[in-house]
Design a protein around this motif. Structure first.
Motif, mmCIF file in Angstrom:
data_model
loop_
_atom_site.group_PDB
_atom_site.id
_atom_site.type_symbol
_atom_site.label_atom_id
_atom_site.label_comp_id
_atom_site.label_asym_id
_atom_site.label_seq_id
_atom_site.Cartn_x
_atom_site.Cartn_y
_atom_site.Cartn_z
ATOM 1 N N SER A 88 -4.192 6.743 5.889
ATOM 2 C CA SER A 88 -3.082 7.827 5.263
ATOM 3 C C SER A 88 -1.861 7.620 6.320
ATOM 4 C CB SER A 88 -3.353 9.001 5.108
ATOM 5 O OG SER A 88 -3.756 9.923 6.247
ATOM 6 N N GLY A 89 -2.157 7.407 7.521
ATOM 7 C CA GLY A 89 -1.103 7.257 8.728
ATOM 8 C C GLY A 89 -0.356 6.175 8.545
ATOM 9 N N ALA A 90 -0.833 4.989 7.788
ATOM 10 C CA ALA A 90 -0.112 3.803 7.699
ATOM 11 C C ALA A 90 1.013 4.079 6.696
ATOM 12 C CB ALA A 90 -0.878 2.508 7.184
ATOM 13 N N MET A 91 0.989 5.033 5.699
ATOM 14 C CA MET A 91 1.987 5.404 4.952
ATOM 15 C C MET A 91 3.151 6.208 5.426
ATOM 16 S SD MET A 91 -0.503 6.892 1.695
ATOM 17 C CE MET A 91 0.823 7.017 0.349
ATOM 18 N N TYR A 92 2.759 6.972 6.478
ATOM 19 C CA TYR A 92 4.040 7.589 7.201
ATOM 20 C C TYR A 92 4.566 6.645 7.985
ATOM 21 C CZ TYR A 92 1.965 11.945 5.601
ATOM 22 O OH TYR A 92 1.670 13.056 4.928
ATOM 23 N N ARG A 93 3.823 5.632 8.554
ATOM 24 C CA ARG A 93 4.385 4.338 9.362
ATOM 25 C C ARG A 93 5.345 3.930 8.805
ATOM 26 N NH1 ARG A 93 1.444 3.045 14.248
ATOM 27 N NH2 ARG A 93 -0.302 4.710 14.780
ATOM 28 N N ALA A 94 4.832 3.375 7.409
ATOM 29 C CA ALA A 94 5.677 2.608 6.522
ATOM 30 C C ALA A 94 7.016 3.200 6.078
ATOM 31 C CB ALA A 94 5.081 2.044 5.381
ATOM 32 N N LEU A 95 6.892 4.416 5.866
ATOM 33 C CA LEU A 95 8.150 5.297 5.511
ATOM 34 C C LEU A 95 9.152 5.220 6.727
ATOM 35 C CD1 LEU A 95 9.839 6.983 3.616
ATOM 36 C CD2 LEU A 95 8.595 9.123 4.720
ATOM 37 N N ALA A 96 8.393 5.598 7.737
ATOM 38 C CA ALA A 96 9.297 5.587 9.160
ATOM 39 C C ALA A 96 10.025 4.038 9.344
ATOM 40 C CB ALA A 96 8.434 5.928 10.406
ATOM 41 N N LEU A 97 9.337 3.074 9.075
ATOM 42 C CA LEU A 97 9.803 1.767 9.323
ATOM 43 C C LEU A 97 11.110 1.663 8.298
ATOM 44 C CD1 LEU A 97 9.903 -1.176 10.542
ATOM 45 C CD2 LEU A 97 8.440 -1.677 8.801
ATOM 46 N N LYS A 98 10.865 2.207 7.225
ATOM 47 C CA LYS A 98 11.966 2.080 6.194
ATOM 48 C C LYS A 98 13.237 2.900 6.527
ATOM 49 C CE LYS A 98 13.099 1.921 1.250
ATOM 50 N NZ LYS A 98 12.695 1.303 -0.017
ATOM 51 N N ALA A 99 12.734 3.932 7.071
ATOM 52 C CA ALA A 99 13.966 4.852 7.695
ATOM 53 C C ALA A 99 14.870 4.130 9.027
ATOM 54 C CB ALA A 99 13.437 6.293 7.910
ATOM 55 N N GLU B 69 14.939 0.985 9.330
ATOM 56 C CA GLU B 69 15.689 -0.300 8.686
ATOM 57 C C GLU B 69 16.940 0.300 8.172
ATOM 58 O OE1 GLU B 69 11.897 -3.224 8.225
ATOM 59 O OE2 GLU B 69 12.731 -2.274 6.427
ATOM 60 N N GLN B 70 16.866 1.216 7.294
ATOM 61 C CA GLN B 70 18.011 1.831 6.659
ATOM 62 C C GLN B 70 18.973 2.840 7.305
ATOM 63 O OE1 GLN B 70 17.081 2.506 2.405
ATOM 64 N NE2 GLN B 70 16.392 0.562 2.171
ATOM 65 N N GLN B 71 18.500 3.099 8.705
ATOM 66 C CA GLN B 71 19.206 3.937 9.460
ATOM 67 C C GLN B 71 19.458 5.239 8.870
ATOM 68 O OE1 GLN B 71 22.877 1.874 10.505
ATOM 69 N NE2 GLN B 71 21.499 0.272 11.584
ATOM 70 N N GLN C 18 13.971 11.474 -0.241
ATOM 71 C CA GLN C 18 14.549 10.435 -1.319
ATOM 72 C C GLN C 18 13.948 9.190 -1.032
ATOM 73 O OE1 GLN C 18 18.717 10.889 -1.693
ATOM 74 N NE2 GLN C 18 18.258 13.137 -1.839
ATOM 75 N N LEU C 19 13.924 8.832 0.280
ATOM 76 C CA LEU C 19 13.443 7.541 0.757
ATOM 77 C C LEU C 19 11.936 7.183 0.266
ATOM 78 C CD1 LEU C 19 15.018 5.211 2.322
ATOM 79 C CD2 LEU C 19 13.906 5.889 4.371
ATOM 80 N N ARG D 119 2.517 -1.031 13.617
ATOM 81 C CA ARG D 119 1.925 -0.674 14.783
ATOM 82 C C ARG D 119 2.712 -0.582 15.941
ATOM 83 N NH1 ARG D 119 -2.098 1.679 12.183
ATOM 84 N NH2 ARG D 119 -2.161 0.562 10.129
ATOM 85 N N ASP D 120 3.868 -1.224 15.941
ATOM 86 C CA ASP D 120 4.528 -1.151 17.198
ATOM 87 C C ASP D 120 5.147 0.357 17.610
ATOM 88 O OD1 ASP D 120 4.480 -4.040 17.088
ATOM 89 O OD2 ASP D 120 6.550 -4.083 16.299
ATOM 90 N N ALA D 121 5.302 0.363 18.792
ATOM 91 C CA ALA D 121 5.404 1.714 19.708
ATOM 92 C C ALA D 121 6.603 2.612 18.870
ATOM 93 C CB ALA D 121 5.647 1.594 21.108
ATOM 94 N N ASP D 122 7.562 1.805 18.493
ATOM 95 C CA ASP D 122 8.895 2.480 18.000
ATOM 96 C C ASP D 122 8.653 3.159 16.696
ATOM 97 O OD1 ASP D 122 8.693 -0.226 16.929
ATOM 98 O OD2 ASP D 122 11.008 -0.370 16.868
ATOM 99 N N VAL D 123 7.791 2.440 15.979
ATOM 100 C CA VAL D 123 7.355 2.952 14.465
ATOM 101 C C VAL D 123 6.298 3.834 14.769
ATOM 102 C CG1 VAL D 123 6.445 2.150 12.206
ATOM 103 C CG2 VAL D 123 7.840 0.613 13.404
ATOM 104 N N THR D 124 5.421 3.853 15.624
ATOM 105 C CA THR D 124 4.540 4.728 15.957
ATOM 106 C C THR D 124 4.819 6.318 16.292
ATOM 107 O OG1 THR D 124 3.131 3.237 16.760
ATOM 108 C CG2 THR D 124 2.475 5.524 17.571
ATOM 109 N N ALA D 125 6.107 6.273 17.133
ATOM 110 C CA ALA D 125 6.660 7.490 17.589
ATOM 111 C C ALA D 125 7.570 7.872 16.372
ATOM 112 C CB ALA D 125 7.798 7.304 18.734
ATOM 113 N N ALA D 126 8.140 7.052 15.651
ATOM 114 C CA ALA D 126 9.116 7.530 14.470
ATOM 115 C C ALA D 126 8.121 8.002 13.339
ATOM 116 C CB ALA D 126 9.760 6.402 13.915
#
Ligand code: DC
Length: 226
Positions: free
Chosen positions: A37-48, A50-52, A63-64, A93-100
């Motif tokens: 399930s954590g991968a879903m939060y990670r993917a959303l964070a990455l999208k955020a 990327e889209q600032q 909304q995102l 899995r990168d550190a920036d996405v992990t924290a985000a």
């Protein structure tokens, strides 16, 4: 081991407690799918990122999340993760996405969207889902609930080994990041990382992966034979 009924198995715990590895191994033994399930939060964070979209703006993140297509494909070890059709399995899995991801997941609006999707994925049973709130919020009626934990220094050490980092500076950074993420995940007001009252606690600090898998398999066997 086979189970006549397709169970829902919830595994929760902090980073580095062994959730992903144990969930993948257990699912393989049972012929179930493992869902991170954590991968879903990670993917959303990455999208955020990327889209600032601000990680502090719960409504914008909701909304995102609603517009994001996030797919988890169970694999031998962990999940392949697709975000809007692109393979982001490594990047998330990168550190920036992990924290985000830890920051994005504090918002109740985000959790509402994710929990709904996670429930849909587990609907037919035959799943081992791992995360922070699976036994408390996603599947409060899960057939088996396990809370994995380990001493912080051991969890940090596992992360360091996984990441292949060697310098003292990197090591210190990983330890600090893990502690900060733990603190945020455990103290947020919406579904904090906490063991369900009926979860079985398994301390993995001094145990091998095989030992933990055997222990968890024993718990499943007990439920199946009841
Ligand atoms: O399990 P993980 O390290 O991939 O999770 C990344 C972040 O996602 C974690 O810091 C908190 C959040 N998360 C959550 O809030 N609820 C879950 N069920 C799983 C993860």
């Amino acid at each position: 081991m086979t189970t006549a009924r397709k169970l829902v198995i919830a595994i929760d715990g902090p980073a580095g407690s062994g959730k992903s590895t144990i969930a993948a191994r257990l699912a393989k033994k049972l012929g179930y799918v493992n869902l991170e399930s954590g991968a879903m939060y990670r993917a959303l964070a990455l999208k955020a990122m990327e889209q600032q979209v601000s990680l502090d703006d719960g409504e914008a993140l909701r909304q995102l999340a609603n517009s994001a297509q996030i797919e988890l494909e169970p694999r031998g070890e962990g999940n392949r993760v697709l975000l809007d059709g692109c393979d982001v399995s490594q990047r998330i899995r990168d550190a920036d996405v992990t924290a985000a991801a830890s920051r994005a997941s504090i918002h109740p609006q985000v959790r509402e969207v994710m929990v709904k999707r996670q429930r849909a994925l587990g609907l037919g049973g035959g799943v081992v889902m791992e995360g922070r709130d699976i036994g408390t919020a996603v599947f409060p009626n899960a057939d088996v609930k396990i809370f994995l934990d380990a001493e912080e220094s051991v969890r940090a050490e596992r992360r360091i080994v996984q990441s292949g980092l060697r310098s003292a500076e990197d090591t210190q950074r990983v330890i600090a990041e893990l502690a900060a993420r733990d603190q945020r995940d455990r103290t947020r007001s919406a579904s904090p990382l906490v063991a369900a009252p009926d979860a079985v606690h398994v301390d993995t600090t001094h145990k091998s992966i095989d030992d933990v898998v055997a222990e968890v398999e024993g718990l499943v066997r007990r439920v199946v034979s009841d």
